[in-house]
Design a protein around this motif. Structure first.
Motif: not given
Length: 238
Positions: A102-129
């Motif tokens: 995806n070449f959208s500037v917004g989507v590529n920022i979204f990719f980075a946001l998605n990965q950071r959120l997943a990192e934060l959720m790694n220690t919270h197994p009570e959340y299903e993704v």
């Protein structure tokens, strides 16, 4: 720059519409009606090629661009089972290739946001993704390349998920991607974390193709004069 548009459908025309303001011109426009015009000789008129076709034609189109010795920007998805072949050809030809799902500037920022959120959720197994993606009915691949990139971003850092599937799943190690095809949606992607206490959801919704087209031109400007393999992370400095 002189640009070859390989794939002159809605996306190719959106890219062309932005060229004059950025000082570029399309010197070759390839669609299903003039496929025979896609030759090494014709490609050498261009400084850069932008390839937006489909999974069946993209690999051969990329090989032809590399043979012609021009940098190529590829936005076709669904062909990455042949990535090693294309990568090897690029290296052998000392060529230049920039691929993005995806070449959208917004989507590529979204990719980075998605990965950071997943990192934060790694220690919270009570959340299903889970992931949901919505595209127009002409979209040929499912899940979309964007959804796969999002899934891979999650799988790379969320230890409890091992693989993605494109259907409903109760398996704790599977990341569920649901694909919907609804006209005239340009593209919506949602990542949702749910628990008994609350939900967290991030969403990107494209309103039109302009963001994708602009990103493709930014990629073409970036790769001009370079050698090697690149992604939108380099283009945007993410």
């Amino acid at each position: 720059m002189n640009i070859a548009l390989i794939g002159y459908g809605k996306m190719g025309k959106a890219i062309e519409s932005l060229m004059p303001d950025r000082g570029h011109q399309a010197v070759l426009k390839i669609d299903e009606h003039n496929r025979a015009s896609l030759t090494v000789e014709q490609l050498r008129q261009a400084d850069v090629a932008i390839e937006f076709t489909g999974p069946d034609s993209a690999p051969e189109n990329l090989l032809l661009c590399l043979e012609a010795g021009i940098p190529v920007v590829c936005g076709s998805t669904g062909w990455l089972d042949q990535w090693s072949r294309i990568k090897a050809a690029c290296e052998a030809q000392n060529g230049a290739l920039l691929y993005a799902s995806n070449f959208s500037v917004g989507v590529n920022i979204f990719f980075a946001l998605n990965q950071r959120l997943a990192e934060l959720m790694n220690t919270h197994p009570e959340y299903e993704v889970s992931l949901t993606e919505i595209h127009h009915t002409a979209k040929r691949d499912a899940p979309s390349g964007t959804a796969i990139t999002l899934a891979e971003g999650i799988l790379g850092v969320l230890d409890r998920k091992k693989d993605w599937v494109n259907h409903l799943s109760d398996h704790p190690e599977e990341l569920e991607i649901l694909s919907e095809r609804i006209d005239p949606a340009p593209g919506t992607h949602k990542v949702r974390y749910t628990s008994d206490i609350d939900d967290i959801e991030i969403t990107h919704t494209a309103h039109n193709r302009k963001g994708f087209a602009l990103g493709a031109l930014l990629a073409a400007e970036y790769i001009y004069g370079k050698k090697g393999i690149y992604t939108m992370k380099q283009v945007l400095g993410l």
